[in-house]
Design an enzyme around this catalytic site. Structure first.
Site, PDB file in Angstrom:
ATOM      1  N   THR A 136      71.741  28.973  -9.310  1.00  4.80           N
ATOM      2  CA  THR A 136      70.920  29.975  -9.940  1.00  4.80           C
ATOM      3  C   THR A 136      71.825  31.272 -10.202  1.00  4.80           C
ATOM      4  O   THR A 136      72.449  31.774  -9.421  1.00  4.80           O
ATOM      5  CB  THR A 136      69.896  30.500  -9.287  1.00  4.80           C
ATOM      6  OG1 THR A 136      68.823  29.466  -8.689  1.00  4.80           O
ATOM      7  CG2 THR A 136      68.831  31.402  -9.985  1.00  4.80           C
ATOM      8  N   ASN A 222      61.328  32.811 -11.035  1.00  9.30           N
ATOM      9  CA  ASN A 222      61.373  33.459  -9.618  1.00  9.30           C
ATOM     10  C   ASN A 222      61.118  35.046  -9.509  1.00  9.30           C
ATOM     11  O   ASN A 222      60.465  35.326  -8.537  1.00  9.30           O
ATOM     12  CB  ASN A 222      62.740  33.338  -9.094  1.00  9.30           C
ATOM     13  CG  ASN A 222      63.023  32.075  -8.140  1.00  9.30           C
ATOM     14  OD1 ASN A 222      62.037  31.245  -8.139  1.00  9.30           O
ATOM     15  ND2 ASN A 222      64.116  31.639  -7.755  1.00  9.30           N
ATOM     16  N   PHE A 263      50.979  31.294  -4.264  1.00  8.91           N
ATOM     17  CA  PHE A 263      51.673  32.309  -4.177  1.00  8.91           C
ATOM     18  C   PHE A 263      50.909  33.786  -4.229  1.00  8.91           C
ATOM     19  O   PHE A 263      51.344  34.896  -4.418  1.00  8.91           O
ATOM     20  CB  PHE A 263      52.792  32.701  -5.089  1.00  8.91           C
ATOM     21  CG  PHE A 263      54.094  31.883  -4.712  1.00  8.91           C
ATOM     22  CD1 PHE A 263      53.890  30.551  -4.809  1.00  8.91           C
ATOM     23  CD2 PHE A 263      55.168  32.646  -4.549  1.00  8.91           C
ATOM     24  CE1 PHE A 263      55.036  29.679  -4.544  1.00  8.91           C
ATOM     25  CE2 PHE A 263      56.437  31.695  -4.127  1.00  8.91           C
ATOM     26  CZ  PHE A 263      56.237  30.393  -4.012  1.00  8.91           C
ATOM     27  N   GLY A 271      61.118  36.177   1.178  1.00  6.95           N
ATOM     28  CA  GLY A 271      62.561  36.186   1.829  1.00  6.95           C
ATOM     29  C   GLY A 271      62.859  34.934   1.092  1.00  6.95           C
ATOM     30  O   GLY A 271      62.499  34.368   0.302  1.00  6.95           O
ATOM     31  N   CYS A 274      66.575  32.727  -2.285  1.00  4.08           N
ATOM     32  CA  CYS A 274      66.149  32.657  -3.497  1.00  4.08           C
ATOM     33  C   CYS A 274      65.415  33.985  -4.102  1.00  4.08           C
ATOM     34  O   CYS A 274      66.172  34.701  -4.836  1.00  4.08           O
ATOM     35  CB  CYS A 274      65.544  31.444  -4.278  1.00  4.08           C
ATOM     36  SG  CYS A 274      66.643  29.841  -3.702  1.00  4.08           S
TER      37      CYS A 274
HETATM   38  N1  LIG Z   1      67.709  26.549  -1.542  1.00  2.51           N
HETATM   39  C1  LIG Z   1      66.808  26.719  -2.744  1.00  2.51           C
HETATM   40  O1  LIG Z   1      65.688  26.498  -2.371  1.00  2.51           O
HETATM   41  C2  LIG Z   1      67.201  26.705  -3.856  1.00  2.51           C
HETATM   42  C3  LIG Z   1      66.423  26.403  -4.895  1.00  2.51           C
HETATM   43  C4  LIG Z   1      66.663  26.274  -6.358  1.00  2.51           C
HETATM   44  C5  LIG Z   1      67.992  26.931  -6.672  1.00  2.51           C
HETATM   45  N2  LIG Z   1      68.750  27.228  -5.499  1.00  2.51           N
HETATM   46  C6  LIG Z   1      70.257  27.925  -5.947  1.00  2.51           C
HETATM   47  O2  LIG Z   1      71.088  26.864  -5.630  1.00  2.51           O
HETATM   48  C7  LIG Z   1      72.111  27.167  -5.313  1.00  2.51           C
HETATM   49  C8  LIG Z   1      72.857  26.487  -3.856  1.00  2.51           C
HETATM   50  O3  LIG Z   1      71.593  26.930  -3.004  1.00  2.51           O
HETATM   51  P1  LIG Z   1      71.663  26.268  -1.526  1.00  2.51           P
HETATM   52  O4  LIG Z   1      70.381  26.698  -0.961  1.00  2.51           O
HETATM   53  O5  LIG Z   1      71.901  25.005  -1.775  1.00  2.51           O
HETATM   54  O6  LIG Z   1      73.192  26.585  -0.969  1.00  2.51           O
HETATM   55  P2  LIG Z   1      73.717  26.187   0.300  1.00  2.51           P
HETATM   56  O7  LIG Z   1      74.533  27.373   0.767  1.00  2.51           O
HETATM   57  O8  LIG Z   1      72.766  25.814   1.128  1.00  2.51           O
HETATM   58  O9  LIG Z   1      74.894  25.303  -0.091  1.00  2.51           O
HETATM   59  C9  LIG Z   1      75.904  25.650  -0.942  1.00  2.51           C
HETATM   60  C10 LIG Z   1      76.913  24.576  -0.462  1.00  2.51           C
HETATM   61  O10 LIG Z   1      78.095  24.748  -1.291  1.00  2.51           O
HETATM   62  C11 LIG Z   1      79.358  24.614  -0.466  1.00  2.51           C
HETATM   63  N3  LIG Z   1      80.348  24.900  -1.162  1.00  2.51           N
HETATM   64  C12 LIG Z   1      80.763  26.315  -1.725  1.00  2.51           C
HETATM   65  N4  LIG Z   1      81.712  26.338  -2.611  1.00  2.51           N
HETATM   66  C13 LIG Z   1      82.229  24.941  -2.419  1.00  2.51           C
HETATM   67  C14 LIG Z   1      83.207  24.472  -3.083  1.00  2.51           C
HETATM   68  N5  LIG Z   1      84.439  24.967  -3.686  1.00  2.51           N
HETATM   69  N6  LIG Z   1      83.465  23.176  -2.990  1.00  2.51           N
HETATM   70  C15 LIG Z   1      82.646  22.382  -2.404  1.00  2.51           C
HETATM   71  N7  LIG Z   1      81.577  22.939  -1.792  1.00  2.51           N
HETATM   72  C16 LIG Z   1      81.432  24.203  -1.842  1.00  2.51           C
HETATM   73  C17 LIG Z   1      78.799  25.476   0.814  1.00  2.51           C
HETATM   74  O11 LIG Z   1      79.763  25.318   1.769  1.00  2.51           O
HETATM   75  C18 LIG Z   1      77.531  25.007   0.969  1.00  2.51           C
HETATM   76  O12 LIG Z   1      77.308  23.701   1.778  1.00  2.51           O
HETATM   77  C19 LIG Z   1      72.109  28.746  -5.297  1.00  2.51           C
HETATM   78  O13 LIG Z   1      72.449  29.368  -6.513  1.00  2.51           O
HETATM   79  C20 LIG Z   1      70.757  28.865  -5.048  1.00  2.51           C
HETATM   80  O14 LIG Z   1      70.043  30.177  -5.455  1.00  2.51           O
HETATM   81  C21 LIG Z   1      68.453  27.140  -4.181  1.00  2.51           C
END
Ligand SMILES: NC(=O)c1ccc[n+]([C@@H]2O[C@H](COP(=O)([O-])OP(=O)(O)OC[C@H]3O[C@@H](n4cnc5c(N)ncnc54)[C@H](O)[C@@H]3O)[C@@H](O)[C@H]2O)c1
Length: 468
Positions: A136, A222, A263, A271, A274
């Protein structure tokens, strides 16, 4: 800006070799589910602990159904894990960037992980590649990223950046992947849009648009959800003040199909990783564009007061927090996940401890390292000898707690259900004072009658009115 049209005609997906960078909630889910759709997926992860777990056949996050998919496709060889971006990018035309975009201390988005991941992928690409941003990000990021990484590609290799924001919900990520409300693809080149949209089955609803539009779909969605939660909490507080029935009021509001019931549940505030960050990102972007986001700001302010109000409620029920023993049930930011990032439950625990309380916490899955907090394996153990019990995450299993058993184990008789999962009557019958958000024990609400009566005075004095 070109808005591209994208038409997909075939129901089956064309198997593609894909690199997924980042194996967190989004990346690991996407990698496993794309393998399930038939693609060959190479997943790159830099976190050594996460990678070791994955390489050893373990799933480092809690996400129902994910272990089965990962196991199936890791053993078939269609899904691989490594920290070798060069090897993973070799011959790959599509790379999904799924890295974190956490908020900086000032609330603006920290895009450094994205910059690094994109640069590494661009430098390693051996053929023309689309870097697909699933993380995001603020509108404008994909266009900026294309400029940022352009100079890192090998000669003759074209690196394009496409937006394909992710909408999954933690706790049901696999289900959401296969049943999306929409797939949003933002690209300025119709060919690229078609290629990325073609990773998914043609029957999935598609919004094909410009990159900045795609990025804004995610931010605005969001932000709207955050506004909805803050509004629900505002209505719940008013219900409490007026003596109205919160569940009926919000339930009645949500039945309006223009509004919808999701919601609209009152709670300790939103919290997770996101909503808070995307709301503050939306505000930062709006301000930088000279369009202050007043509604979003109000939702943020309202959310900030949720925790303060909750702590004040617990304190008032107990007289003081200092020296009290409080059982806190739930640590995850919501039920169904092990994620405690920006969890209101964790913030509550820290605040209670900071105010001198002894906290014993329980969560079925989530674990935290908080100073002066003991985490126990059983909710009754948490309740043992406690002056108060607070339910901070809405796990369904807390609904099954036996009031009589709780009454026996606790020293005090205060229960604060911040998420509205407990049935009020059985707890009252067992001798508890139950407080909630917009439910449970409330203060006097008689004054609510005075203002409407006053507003009726123009219609003549009421003749016989007996007020309570
Ligand atoms: N978690 C959710 O529910 C959700 C839903 C929709 C969108 N998002 C968005 O998606 C993105 C990721 O969220 P997430 O919850 O999966 O995050 P997360 O922190 O669980 O996962 C990110 C992963 O990327 C890895 N990483 C970072 N830099 C890297 C690199 N250079 N090479 C390889 N791996 C690398 C980290 O070690 C980590 O394991 C964010 O922008 C978040 O806002 C999250």
């Amino acid at each position: 800006m070109n808005l591209v049209e994208c038409s997909r005609t075939s129901e089956t997906v064309e198997p593609t070799r894909i690199c997924v960078i980042g194996a967190g909630y989004v990346g690991l889910t996407a990698a496993a589910c794309l393998s399930e759709l038939g693609h060959e997926v190479r997943c790159v992860e830099v976190d050594a602990v996460r990678l070791a777990a994955l390489s050893g056949g373990e799933i480092p996050i809690y996400e129902p159904g994910l272990d089965e998919l990962v196991t199936r496709h890791a053993s078939s060889g269609r899904l691989t894990f490594s920290d070798d971006v060069a090897g993973a990018m070799d011959g790959v035309g599509v790379a999904l960037l799924c890295v974190g975009t956490p908020p900086r201390a000032d609330g603006e988005p920290d895009l450094r992980q994205l910059g690094r991941a994109a640069t590494a992928a661009a430098a390693a690409a051996t053929t023309d590649v689309a870097l697909v941003v699933k993380s995001t990000v603020p509108p404008g990021t994909c266009e900026a990223l294309e400029l940022f990484v352009g100079g890192h590609a090998r000669e003759g290799v074209r690196v394009s950046v496409v937006s394909n924001p992710e909408f999954l919900r933690e706790g049901r990520a696999v289900w959401d992947f296969f049943h999306p409300d929409r797939v949003v693809v933002g690209a300025d080149d119709p060919e690229l849009a078609r290629a990325v949209a073609g990773l998914y089955p043609a029957s999935w609803p598609l919004v094909a648009c410009s990159r900045r539009s795609a990025e804004l779909v995610k931010y605005a969605s969001n932000t709207f959800l955050a506004v909805k939660i803050s509004f629900a909490n505002e209505v719940a507080a008013l219900c409490e003040a007026l003596g109205a029935e919160t569940d009926k009021v919000l339930g009645g509001v949500g039945l309006d199909e223009r509004i919808g019931g999701a919601f609209l549940n009152p709670g300790p505030g939103f919290g997770g990783s996101c909503l808070p960050k995307d709301l503050s990102g939306f505000i930062a972007v709006a301000e930088s564009a000279g369009r202050p986001a007043e509604v979003a700001r109000a939702a943020q302010r309202a959310n900030d007061t949720s925790l303060v109000t909750l702590v004040a409620k617990i304190e008032s029920a107990l007289g003081t927090l200092d020296g009290r023993t409080i059982a806190v049930l739930g640590l995850a930011f919501k039920a169904g996940t092990d994620d405690t990032r920006f969890s209101p439950a964790v913030a509550l625990v820290a605040e209670l401890v900071g105010r001198g309380a002894n906290v014993r916490a329980h969560d079925p899955i989530a674990r935290v390292v908080e100073p002066n907090v003991s985490q126990v394996a059983d909710p009754y153990e948490a309740a043992h000898g406690a002056d108060a019990l607070v339910v901070a995450t809405g796990w369904a299993q807390y609904r099954e707690l036996d009031p009589a058993r709780l009454r026996e184990s606790m020293t005090g008789h205060v229960i604060v259900d911040a998420v509205g999962v407990l049935a009020i009557e059985p707890l009252r019958e067992a001798g508890f004072d139950l407080y909630g958000i917009g439910r449970g024990l409330v203060t006097s609400f008689a004054p609510v009658l005075w203002r409407p009566l006053e507003w009726m005075l123009d219609a003549g004095q009421p003749s016989e009115v007996s007020l309570p």
